[in-house]
Design an enzyme around this catalytic site. Sequence first.
Site, PDB file in Angstrom:
ATOM      1  N   ASP A  10     114.982  20.472 -25.493  1.00 54.78           N
ATOM      2  CA  ASP A  10     115.378  19.618 -24.152  1.00 54.78           C
ATOM      3  C   ASP A  10     116.106  18.466 -24.652  1.00 54.78           C
ATOM      4  O   ASP A  10     116.337  18.136 -25.993  1.00 54.78           O
ATOM      5  CB  ASP A  10     114.116  19.288 -23.643  1.00 54.78           C
ATOM      6  N   SER A  11     116.508  17.682 -23.631  1.00 53.56           N
ATOM      7  CA  SER A  11     117.369  16.447 -23.991  1.00 53.56           C
ATOM      8  C   SER A  11     116.472  15.125 -24.386  1.00 53.56           C
ATOM      9  O   SER A  11     116.923  14.296 -24.952  1.00 53.56           O
ATOM     10  CB  SER A  11     117.793  15.829 -22.555  1.00 53.56           C
ATOM     11  N   CYS A  73     114.762  23.221 -20.698  1.00 53.49           N
ATOM     12  CA  CYS A  73     115.632  22.245 -19.784  1.00 53.49           C
ATOM     13  C   CYS A  73     116.275  23.179 -18.639  1.00 53.49           C
ATOM     14  O   CYS A  73     116.941  23.921 -19.017  1.00 53.49           O
ATOM     15  CB  CYS A  73     116.582  21.828 -20.842  1.00 53.49           C
ATOM     16  N   GLU A 152     110.833   9.235 -19.873  1.00 48.48           N
ATOM     17  CA  GLU A 152     111.100   8.730 -21.183  1.00 48.48           C
ATOM     18  C   GLU A 152     110.211   7.597 -21.688  1.00 48.48           C
ATOM     19  O   GLU A 152     110.097   7.318 -22.801  1.00 48.48           O
ATOM     20  CB  GLU A 152     112.515   8.856 -21.585  1.00 48.48           C
ATOM     21  N   CYS A 184     112.700  20.179 -13.319  1.00 46.31           N
ATOM     22  CA  CYS A 184     113.488  19.604 -14.507  1.00 46.31           C
ATOM     23  C   CYS A 184     111.858  19.324 -15.403  1.00 46.31           C
ATOM     24  O   CYS A 184     110.822  19.119 -14.768  1.00 46.31           O
ATOM     25  CB  CYS A 184     113.880  18.130 -13.981  1.00 46.31           C
ATOM     26  N   HIS A 186     111.011  17.345 -17.445  1.00 49.11           N
ATOM     27  CA  HIS A 186     110.519  15.961 -17.500  1.00 49.11           C
ATOM     28  C   HIS A 186     109.485  15.727 -16.302  1.00 49.11           C
ATOM     29  O   HIS A 186     108.532  14.818 -16.389  1.00 49.11           O
ATOM     30  CB  HIS A 186     111.483  14.719 -17.329  1.00 49.11           C
TER      31      HIS A 186
HETATM   32  N1  DGL Z   1     114.448  17.846 -18.833  1.00 51.53           N
HETATM   33  C1  DGL Z   1     115.774  18.211 -18.397  1.00 51.53           C
HETATM   34  C2  DGL Z   1     115.843  19.214 -17.301  1.00 51.53           C
HETATM   35  O1  DGL Z   1     114.937  20.080 -17.054  1.00 51.53           O
HETATM   36  C3  DGL Z   1     117.012  17.378 -18.608  1.00 51.53           C
HETATM   37  C4  DGL Z   1     116.645  16.002 -17.983  1.00 51.53           C
HETATM   38  C5  DGL Z   1     117.955  15.200 -18.348  1.00 51.53           C
HETATM   39  O2  DGL Z   1     118.182  14.988 -19.393  1.00 51.53           O
HETATM   40  O3  DGL Z   1     118.801  14.599 -17.267  1.00 51.53           O
HETATM   41  O4  DGL Z   1     116.732  19.462 -16.726  1.00 51.53           O
END
Ligand code: DGL
Length: 265
Positions: A10-11, A73, A152, A184, A186
């Site tokens: 993931d990011s 992600c 984050e 997402c 996150h």
């Molecule tokens: N967690 C990621 C997603 O599911 C990326 C969030 C990001 O880096 O903007 O899209």
Amino acid sequence: MDNRPIGVFDSGVGGLTVVKQVIKALPKEDIIYFGDTARVPYGSKSRDTVTKFSSQIIRFLLSKDVKAVIIACNTVSSNCFEALTAEFSLPIIEVVTPGVESCVETTKNKIVGIIGTEATIKSGAYERKIKERDKSIEVYSKACPLFVPLAEEGWIDNDIAILTAKTYLRELVEKNIDSIILGCTHYPLLKKCIGRVIGDNVKIVDPAYAAAVKMKQCLKKNDMLGENSGKVEFFVSDNTEKFDFVCGFVLKKECVAEKIEIEKF
Ligand code: DGL
């Protein structure tokens, strides 16, 4: 049988919500996790840039001898999946389709909400896949970019998180949605806060477990299930302290990540 690890990326910390479900669904698999903490967020970047980052990450994961990859992600899953499966020959599982399948099963009134990054919402991937399965479902989407830095930072249930959720989610609640996809990885970190804002009548769909089950089915079909101790190793592209803190909180155990130079891959 195949005892090589599974790669998950993931990011940043978001994909840890997927790791948690992979541990549940596949306790005998070892995992190599990569969080691109130097280059987060992905959601405001172009498809070309995110595809380039993802290719580097998969090359890094291959250097760790992974047998398969979960793109934990949604931004990458909805924008780069075709390019990545064309470039790499190992099995790759994305998170959008499992989320869509769970949501189509969950909704009763056929009015659903999708929240995700700007790039995920702009791709229209969720809406397209939902409509492919049931044209009569009404879909309302909303990009919620500030949820990513909040997650984050570990600010998942304070006044700022609540106010942000209220501002983003008000219009979806007014549409009478009965289900909402956390599009997402996150966002499950803010699940409590999102739940408080949208209320008990709206079911929260987190694609993570369904994605982990998809990986299990894929490994089984290819006779690639492992028999390991379930070891998880973490790698990031920037400072490790904040990642280690959130990681410990999500997985409820001590996590120590190693920083690597992702640009080299
Ligand atoms: N967690 C990621 C997603 O599911 C990326 C969030 C990001 O880096 O903007 O899209």
